[in-house]
Design a protein around this motif. Structure first.
Motif, PDB file in Angstrom:
ATOM      1  N   GLU A 170      13.462  -4.475   7.209  1.00 50.96           N
ATOM      2  CA  GLU A 170      13.407  -4.147   8.636  1.00 50.96           C
ATOM      3  C   GLU A 170      12.068  -3.509   8.999  1.00 50.96           C
ATOM      4  O   GLU A 170      11.480  -3.809  10.047  1.00 50.96           O
ATOM      5  CB  GLU A 170      14.563  -3.190   8.978  1.00 50.96           C
ATOM      6  N   GLU A 171      11.563  -2.653   8.134  1.00 52.45           N
ATOM      7  CA  GLU A 171      10.274  -2.008   8.387  1.00 52.45           C
ATOM      8  C   GLU A 171       9.126  -2.999   8.236  1.00 52.45           C
ATOM      9  O   GLU A 171       8.153  -2.965   9.015  1.00 52.45           O
ATOM     10  CB  GLU A 171      10.106  -0.821   7.441  1.00 52.45           C
ATOM     11  N   VAL A 172       9.208  -3.870   7.258  1.00 52.05           N
ATOM     12  CA  VAL A 172       8.204  -4.923   7.111  1.00 52.05           C
ATOM     13  C   VAL A 172       8.129  -5.747   8.393  1.00 52.05           C
ATOM     14  O   VAL A 172       7.043  -6.032   8.919  1.00 52.05           O
ATOM     15  CB  VAL A 172       8.527  -5.823   5.902  1.00 52.05           C
TER      16      VAL A 172
ATOM     17  N   ALA B 270       2.759  10.688  -5.548  1.00 46.16           N
ATOM     18  CA  ALA B 270       3.690   9.638  -5.080  1.00 46.16           C
ATOM     19  C   ALA B 270       3.343   9.173  -3.670  1.00 46.16           C
ATOM     20  O   ALA B 270       4.221   8.872  -2.868  1.00 46.16           O
ATOM     21  CB  ALA B 270       5.133  10.120  -5.144  1.00 46.16           C
ATOM     22  N   ALA B 271       2.034   9.115  -3.372  1.00 49.94           N
ATOM     23  CA  ALA B 271       1.585   8.673  -2.051  1.00 49.94           C
ATOM     24  C   ALA B 271       0.493   7.633  -2.221  1.00 49.94           C
ATOM     25  O   ALA B 271      -0.502   7.862  -2.922  1.00 49.94           O
ATOM     26  CB  ALA B 271       1.071   9.850  -1.234  1.00 49.94           C
ATOM     27  N   GLY B 272       0.670   6.475  -1.575  1.00 45.47           N
ATOM     28  CA  GLY B 272      -0.324   5.428  -1.604  1.00 45.47           C
ATOM     29  C   GLY B 272      -1.255   5.508  -0.412  1.00 45.47           C
ATOM     30  O   GLY B 272      -1.442   6.561   0.192  1.00 45.47           O
ATOM     31  N   HIS B 273      -1.830   4.359  -0.055  1.00 46.76           N
ATOM     32  CA  HIS B 273      -2.783   4.327   1.055  1.00 46.76           C
ATOM     33  C   HIS B 273      -2.117   4.707   2.376  1.00 46.76           C
ATOM     34  O   HIS B 273      -2.665   5.466   3.163  1.00 46.76           O
ATOM     35  CB  HIS B 273      -3.417   2.950   1.159  1.00 46.76           C
ATOM     36  N   PHE B 274      -0.916   4.164   2.592  1.00 45.59           N
ATOM     37  CA  PHE B 274      -0.184   4.468   3.829  1.00 45.59           C
ATOM     38  C   PHE B 274       0.716   5.669   3.558  1.00 45.59           C
ATOM     39  O   PHE B 274       1.944   5.566   3.510  1.00 45.59           O
ATOM     40  CB  PHE B 274       0.596   3.236   4.291  1.00 45.59           C
ATOM     41  N   LEU B 275       0.092   6.819   3.416  1.00 47.78           N
ATOM     42  CA  LEU B 275       0.842   8.007   3.015  1.00 47.78           C
ATOM     43  C   LEU B 275       1.793   8.494   4.102  1.00 47.78           C
ATOM     44  O   LEU B 275       2.733   9.238   3.815  1.00 47.78           O
ATOM     45  CB  LEU B 275      -0.103   9.114   2.565  1.00 47.78           C
TER      46      LEU B 275
ATOM     47  N   THR C 195     -15.798  23.085  12.948  1.00 47.23           N
ATOM     48  CA  THR C 195     -14.411  22.699  13.201  1.00 47.23           C
ATOM     49  C   THR C 195     -13.639  22.699  11.885  1.00 47.23           C
ATOM     50  O   THR C 195     -14.085  22.093  10.908  1.00 47.23           O
ATOM     51  CB  THR C 195     -14.351  21.282  13.803  1.00 47.23           C
ATOM     52  N   PRO C 196     -12.482  23.370  11.807  1.00 49.41           N
ATOM     53  CA  PRO C 196     -11.705  23.346  10.562  1.00 49.41           C
ATOM     54  C   PRO C 196     -11.326  21.922  10.158  1.00 49.41           C
ATOM     55  O   PRO C 196     -10.894  21.116  10.995  1.00 49.41           O
ATOM     56  CB  PRO C 196     -10.468  24.181  10.898  1.00 49.41           C
ATOM     57  N   VAL C 197     -11.487  21.628   8.873  1.00 49.44           N
ATOM     58  CA  VAL C 197     -11.226  20.299   8.326  1.00 49.44           C
ATOM     59  C   VAL C 197     -10.307  20.428   7.116  1.00 49.44           C
ATOM     60  O   VAL C 197     -10.565  21.238   6.214  1.00 49.44           O
ATOM     61  CB  VAL C 197     -12.535  19.596   7.912  1.00 49.44           C
ATOM     62  N   LEU C 198      -9.251  19.617   7.093  1.00 48.86           N
ATOM     63  CA  LEU C 198      -8.309  19.566   5.974  1.00 48.86           C
ATOM     64  C   LEU C 198      -8.237  18.142   5.457  1.00 48.86           C
ATOM     65  O   LEU C 198      -8.082  17.202   6.240  1.00 48.86           O
ATOM     66  CB  LEU C 198      -6.919  20.015   6.440  1.00 48.86           C
ATOM     67  N   THR C 199      -8.353  17.955   4.143  1.00 38.75           N
ATOM     68  CA  THR C 199      -8.188  16.626   3.561  1.00 38.75           C
ATOM     69  C   THR C 199      -6.830  16.539   2.875  1.00 38.75           C
ATOM     70  O   THR C 199      -6.431  17.429   2.121  1.00 38.75           O
ATOM     71  CB  THR C 199      -9.293  16.313   2.534  1.00 38.75           C
ATOM     72  N   LEU C 200      -6.111  15.459   3.167  1.00 43.41           N
ATOM     73  CA  LEU C 200      -4.821  15.162   2.553  1.00 43.41           C
ATOM     74  C   LEU C 200      -4.857  13.700   2.113  1.00 43.41           C
ATOM     75  O   LEU C 200      -4.762  12.793   2.942  1.00 43.41           O
ATOM     76  CB  LEU C 200      -3.676  15.401   3.549  1.00 43.41           C
ATOM     77  N   PHE C 201      -5.029  13.474   0.835  1.00 46.91           N
ATOM     78  CA  PHE C 201      -5.184  12.120   0.321  1.00 46.91           C
ATOM     79  C   PHE C 201      -4.022  11.764  -0.605  1.00 46.91           C
ATOM     80  O   PHE C 201      -3.403  12.638  -1.210  1.00 46.91           O
ATOM     81  CB  PHE C 201      -6.510  11.975  -0.440  1.00 46.91           C
ATOM     82  N   GLY C 202      -3.729  10.475  -0.692  1.00 45.70           N
ATOM     83  CA  GLY C 202      -2.668   9.990  -1.568  1.00 45.70           C
ATOM     84  C   GLY C 202      -3.180   9.784  -2.986  1.00 45.70           C
ATOM     85  O   GLY C 202      -4.219   9.144  -3.181  1.00 45.70           O
ATOM     86  N   ALA C 203      -2.462  10.289  -3.942  1.00 44.30           N
ATOM     87  CA  ALA C 203      -2.888  10.194  -5.341  1.00 44.30           C
ATOM     88  C   ALA C 203      -2.949   8.751  -5.831  1.00 44.30           C
ATOM     89  O   ALA C 203      -3.692   8.440  -6.762  1.00 44.30           O
ATOM     90  CB  ALA C 203      -1.944  11.002  -6.226  1.00 44.30           C
ATOM     91  N   GLU C 204      -2.184   7.858  -5.195  1.00 47.46           N
ATOM     92  CA  GLU C 204      -2.117   6.470  -5.648  1.00 47.46           C
ATOM     93  C   GLU C 204      -2.964   5.522  -4.804  1.00 47.46           C
ATOM     94  O   GLU C 204      -2.836   4.301  -4.933  1.00 47.46           O
ATOM     95  CB  GLU C 204      -0.663   6.004  -5.649  1.00 47.46           C
TER      96      GLU C 204
ATOM     97  N   GLY D  47       0.793  -1.225   0.000  1.00 58.53           N
ATOM     98  CA  GLY D  47       0.000   0.000   0.000  1.00 58.53           C
ATOM     99  C   GLY D  47       0.819   1.264   0.000  1.00 58.53           C
ATOM    100  O   GLY D  47       0.296   2.346   0.320  1.00 58.53           O
ATOM    101  N   THR D  48       2.112   1.152  -0.335  1.00 58.51           N
ATOM    102  CA  THR D  48       2.990   2.316  -0.412  1.00 58.51           C
ATOM    103  C   THR D  48       3.586   2.431  -1.813  1.00 58.51           C
ATOM    104  O   THR D  48       3.643   1.449  -2.555  1.00 58.51           O
ATOM    105  CB  THR D  48       4.134   2.225   0.613  1.00 58.51           C
TER     106      THR D  48
END
Length: 302
Positions: free
Chosen positions: A191-193, A277-282, A240-249, A183-184
């Motif tokens: 090591e991260e896996v 250049a951002a997937g689900h796990f941005l 309440t202020p709301v900001l959306t930051l989504f991954g393009a991928e 998802g990236t």
């Protein structure tokens, strides 16, 4: 309720995760208690940035973001949902319901007693965190919504979600690390896996991870569909202020940012972004950008 607790040695030596552990005992909803772990860095009297993870991750997801928020003068808090990370893990899949996850995190939030919260929520962190916002709006100063949704079951799930759910129930070896890898965009090191797999010594610890995909309200008759509709009724009245930051991928969440921009009054005029250049796990792909956008959002809405 049978409870499993991941041995502490499983978390020894994880790169970039040297945070002191913090624990709170919460009500398990059956007369017992569960131990919930959270990261808590930065000044205790500072405004909190609350980072909620989803499926099948844990607070390790925010390991690079926590120090940046703490260094900027904020109290950086990242809990492990029940069933994940260093938190207790009920052993039976039937122990996990959407309503219970909301109740568990509501209990934790009131016990830790955070106010003036900047919430960053992704995946199930949003399905749970947005319910907390609707139930306790006075605790939240602003909301950052990243690759998540608050589904009511009134709209069909897309093909990408259905494929993910089928995979999650049929794959013999449910490897959290490999799922995050997939998802990236930037991909993880071995090591991260391994770090994402650390909370789960074997399949018996994965009841929550296996059950989560089945709890998403996917039809109007889902038991949590009415609660999510009620939450939306409240959210549509909040400024309440709301900001959306989504991954393009991110194919699963594609387009859902526009729902929040349309329905949340506090989203009007905010600097929303779809991050390349951002997937689900941005958090893994563009964590520094998430921090930068969030700090700017805090400054402009402070």
């Amino acid at each position: 309720m049978q409870i499993l607790r991941t041995p502490e040695h499983r978390f020894d030596g994880l790169k970039d995760y040297a945070f002191a552990p913090h624990y709170v005992e919460i009500d398990d909803t059956e007369g017992g208690h569960l131990r919930l772990h959270y990261v808590d860095a930065g000044p205790r009297d500072a405004a909190p940035v609350l980072m909620l993870h989803g499926e099948p991750t844990w607070s390790y997801l925010y390991r690079h973001m926590v120090p940046q928020f703490a260094a900027a003068g904020f109290r950086a808090v990242a809990p492990d949902l029940i069933g994940f990370g260093k938190s207790d893990k009920p052993a039976e899949r039937s122990n996990y319901t959407y309503a219970r996850h909301v109740a568990w995190m509501s209990d934790w939030l009131t016990r830790v007693d955070l106010h003036g919260i900047t919430l960053i929520c992704q995946d199930w962190g949003g399905l749970i965190g947005l319910r907390l916002w609707a139930a306790m709006p006075d605790r939240f100063a602003r909301i950052v919504i990243a690759n998540t949704a608050l589904p009511t079951g009134d709209q069909p799930m897309n093909d990408a979600f259905r494929a993910w759910r089928e995979f999650s129930q049929s794959v013999p070896d449910f490897s959290a690390g490999r799922i995050v890898y997939g998802g990236t965009v930037s991909k993880l090191t071995e090591e991260e896996v391994a770090a994402y797999d650390a909370p789960f010594p074997d399949e018996t610890y994965k009841a929550g991870a296996r059950q989560f995909p089945m709890l998403v309200p996917d039809g109007p008759d889902n038991p949590e569909a009415p609660a999510n509709r009620a939450a939306w009724q409240v959210i549509r009245t909040l400024d309440t202020p709301v900001l959306t930051l989504f991954g393009a991928e991110d194919k699963v969440m594609a387009g859902i940012d526009r729902v929040f921009q349309k329905l949340c009054p506090g989203a009007t005029g905010q600097p929303h972004a779809v991050l390349p250049a951002a997937g689900h796990f941005l958090q893994e792909d563009v964590g520094d950008d998430l921090v930068r956008h969030t700090l700017y959002f805090i400054a402009r809405t402070g």
